[in-house]
Scaffold this motif. Sequence first.
Motif, PDB file in Angstrom:
ATOM      1  N   PHE A  74       1.838   6.776  -6.752  1.00 50.15           N
ATOM      2  CA  PHE A  74       0.815   7.759  -7.122  1.00 50.15           C
ATOM      3  C   PHE A  74       1.331   9.180  -6.920  1.00 50.15           C
ATOM      4  N   VAL A  75       1.981   9.430  -5.790  1.00 45.29           N
ATOM      5  CA  VAL A  75       2.488  10.773  -5.498  1.00 45.29           C
ATOM      6  C   VAL A  75       3.592  11.165  -6.478  1.00 45.29           C
ATOM      7  N   VAL A  76       4.501  10.223  -6.752  1.00 47.51           N
ATOM      8  CA  VAL A  76       5.589  10.504  -7.705  1.00 47.51           C
ATOM      9  C   VAL A  76       5.015  10.826  -9.077  1.00 47.51           C
ATOM     10  N   GLY A  77       4.000  10.061  -9.507  1.00 49.44           N
ATOM     11  CA  GLY A  77       3.381  10.326 -10.802  1.00 49.44           C
ATOM     12  C   GLY A  77       2.614  11.642 -10.815  1.00 49.44           C
ATOM     13  N   LEU A  78       1.908  11.925  -9.719  1.00 45.57           N
ATOM     14  CA  LEU A  78       1.121  13.156  -9.651  1.00 45.57           C
ATOM     15  C   LEU A  78       2.008  14.391  -9.715  1.00 45.57           C
ATOM     16  N   LEU A  79       3.154  14.327  -9.031  1.00 42.95           N
ATOM     17  CA  LEU A  79       4.070  15.466  -8.998  1.00 42.95           C
ATOM     18  C   LEU A  79       5.041  15.488 -10.167  1.00 42.95           C
ATOM     19  N   LYS A  80       4.951  14.463 -11.043  1.00 41.17           N
ATOM     20  CA  LYS A  80       5.837  14.370 -12.219  1.00 41.17           C
ATOM     21  C   LYS A  80       7.310  14.417 -11.817  1.00 41.17           C
ATOM     22  N   LEU A  81       7.649  13.710 -10.747  1.00 42.24           N
ATOM     23  CA  LEU A  81       9.031  13.679 -10.272  1.00 42.24           C
ATOM     24  C   LEU A  81       9.872  12.786 -11.169  1.00 42.24           C
ATOM     25  N   PRO A  82      11.176  13.050 -11.265  1.00 42.53           N
ATOM     26  CA  PRO A  82      12.045  12.221 -12.117  1.00 42.53           C
ATOM     27  C   PRO A  82      12.109  10.787 -11.624  1.00 42.53           C
ATOM     28  N   VAL A  83      12.450   9.867 -12.529  1.00 42.36           N
ATOM     29  CA  VAL A  83      12.427   8.448 -12.217  1.00 42.36           C
ATOM     30  C   VAL A  83      13.403   8.079 -11.104  1.00 42.36           C
ATOM     31  N   LEU A 130       0.833  -1.207   0.000  1.00 41.05           N
ATOM     32  CA  LEU A 130       0.000   0.000   0.000  1.00 41.05           C
ATOM     33  C   LEU A 130       0.863   1.251   0.000  1.00 41.05           C
ATOM     34  N   LEU A 131       1.910   1.256   0.810  1.00 35.87           N
ATOM     35  CA  LEU A 131       2.821   2.394   0.813  1.00 35.87           C
ATOM     36  C   LEU A 131       3.457   2.567  -0.563  1.00 35.87           C
ATOM     37  N   GLY A 132       3.799   1.440  -1.212  1.00 35.18           N
ATOM     38  CA  GLY A 132       4.369   1.520  -2.553  1.00 35.18           C
ATOM     39  C   GLY A 132       3.410   2.119  -3.555  1.00 35.18           C
ATOM     40  N   ALA A 133       2.138   1.690  -3.495  1.00 38.95           N
ATOM     41  CA  ALA A 133       1.140   2.239  -4.412  1.00 38.95           C
ATOM     42  C   ALA A 133       0.933   3.729  -4.183  1.00 38.95           C
ATOM     43  N   VAL A 134       0.879   4.139  -2.909  1.00 45.69           N
ATOM     44  CA  VAL A 134       0.713   5.565  -2.589  1.00 45.69           C
ATOM     45  C   VAL A 134       1.930   6.362  -3.058  1.00 45.69           C
ATOM     46  N   ALA A 135       3.132   5.834  -2.808  1.00 49.20           N
ATOM     47  CA  ALA A 135       4.348   6.530  -3.228  1.00 49.20           C
ATOM     48  C   ALA A 135       4.387   6.687  -4.741  1.00 49.20           C
ATOM     49  N   ALA A 152      -1.706   5.897 -17.195  1.00 50.69           N
ATOM     50  CA  ALA A 152      -1.827   4.507 -16.763  1.00 50.69           C
ATOM     51  C   ALA A 152      -1.048   4.242 -15.478  1.00 50.69           C
ATOM     52  N   GLY A 153       0.065   4.934 -15.281  1.00 50.77           N
ATOM     53  CA  GLY A 153       0.841   4.730 -14.062  1.00 50.77           C
ATOM     54  C   GLY A 153       0.052   5.123 -12.826  1.00 50.77           C
ATOM     55  N   THR A 154      -0.608   6.285 -12.874  1.00 52.28           N
ATOM     56  CA  THR A 154      -1.392   6.753 -11.737  1.00 52.28           C
ATOM     57  C   THR A 154      -2.618   5.873 -11.510  1.00 52.28           C
ATOM     58  N   SER A 155      -3.320   5.534 -12.588  1.00 54.38           N
ATOM     59  CA  SER A 155      -4.520   4.710 -12.440  1.00 54.38           C
ATOM     60  C   SER A 155      -4.180   3.313 -11.925  1.00 54.38           C
ATOM     61  N   VAL A 170      13.791   9.410  -8.334  1.00 50.75           N
ATOM     62  CA  VAL A 170      13.136   9.490  -7.029  1.00 50.75           C
ATOM     63  C   VAL A 170      12.543   8.140  -6.646  1.00 50.75           C
ATOM     64  N   SER A 171      11.923   7.460  -7.607  1.00 51.29           N
ATOM     65  CA  SER A 171      11.317   6.161  -7.318  1.00 51.29           C
ATOM     66  C   SER A 171      12.374   5.125  -6.932  1.00 51.29           C
ATOM     67  N   PHE A 172      13.502   5.133  -7.636  1.00 53.55           N
ATOM     68  CA  PHE A 172      14.555   4.168  -7.311  1.00 53.55           C
ATOM     69  C   PHE A 172      15.164   4.447  -5.932  1.00 53.55           C
ATOM     70  N   VAL A 173      15.317   5.710  -5.586  1.00 55.46           N
ATOM     71  CA  VAL A 173      15.834   6.053  -4.255  1.00 55.46           C
ATOM     72  C   VAL A 173      14.848   5.623  -3.174  1.00 55.46           C
ATOM     73  N   LEU A 174      13.558   5.850  -3.412  1.00 55.40           N
ATOM     74  CA  LEU A 174      12.543   5.422  -2.435  1.00 55.40           C
ATOM     75  C   LEU A 174      12.582   3.915  -2.217  1.00 55.40           C
TER      76      LEU A 174
END
Length: 405
Positions: free
Chosen positions: A154-163, A147-152, A246-249, A165-169
């Motif tokens: 979603f937030v990364v996609g919503l804020l259009k953060l660089p990729v 669930l934390l992964g799905a929320v993270a 599709a990533g956010t959905s 960020v996801s790998f660091v998380l």
Amino acid sequence: MLSAFWFGTAFHWLVLLLILMPANVETFVGSASKGTYLGALVAIGAVMALVLPPLVGAQSDRTGRRLPYLRLGVGVNLVGLAVMGFAAMTLSGMTGFWVYVLGFLLVQFGNNYATAPYSALIPQLVPPEQRGRYSGVMAMLQAAGQLLGAVAAFVVGLLKLPVVVSFVLIAVVLLLPALVTMRGIPEATGTAPIRAGGRTLSVTELFAHQAFLWVFVTRVLFALGQYSVQPFLQYYNRDVLGQRDAGTSTSIMLACIIVGSILSALVGGRISDRVGRKPVIYVAGSTMAVAALLLLVAPGYEAALALAVLFGLGFGAFTSVDWALGSDAMPSASSYARDMGIWHVAFVAPQMSSAPQGALLDWGNARGGNLGYTLVFGIAAVFFMLGVLLVRRVPDRAQRTQLAH
């Protein structure tokens, strides 16, 4: 303490397999062959996961140690994430794809190097009469990590953060819980030495043990159902449900699945301690099969989200007894890590089916009408129902047999 690493691993694989890899692979190879290449990548990683855990587990049993393998495995896993992130950020085309593959192999090596010795701690430390309850605890923490992964995501996609960020998380959320487990479980303080018990079975003798054989087979079937759908969920959101982002959905859909699994995880584990593991699996597998079929005719995204919750209820119930059923089926305490490593193969080997499933998806969709999704989702339902039917062969309580030395 024991389940903390499973929390981090759940976050790790959800974000990596279901969010990052589908998007990254499509960027490297294009949309026409995305299913084929994604399926091949998952299958290549599964080869590592197929071979490594039993070998490392056997070595862990010989040395009587668990945590050194966990430390080294997590370290290699982090290096692999760095390589994948580098490829996704700076490279393109097939060159980028093959560097990405190298990073993924390192991730698979590290994670599976840690998994078998870690898995042995469960039957080693948890009494049989409490395994359902604590299998439910593990399922709860797994679901919370997802669930934390799905929320993270979603937030990364919503804020259009660089990729990156996801790998660091992923790296941070894998490392911190791993440190909790490595510092907190009894073996780290020397208060729970490995209990001897029974001789080490050959692999042939292990599969001749009926409880282990049928637990292994049914776990393979449930995993085949999962991997018939899971890697392609993001593509389903765009191609079938018409979701532009599709990533956010997909993140929202995964959150619905996970919420459902949280609701059923702890309840399922406790119930299994009272009535046995099999009744819980009957309900869980049937629920997942029905949800997979209904997703094919979902009239829209909102209906698909409701079906995702239904699927999650079944998935959470299954995971709540998964560890307990596997632990109950271990016939000898002297080879917990090797045998749990072989049991783990039942979950990871079906990842190899993603390659032919991806090719089938592309072949079917090329013929129109989203035929590819009908085929792979239908196959998933068949696997789930076969698992339900064959789990009847598992003894009602897979008691561990204490073998004479």
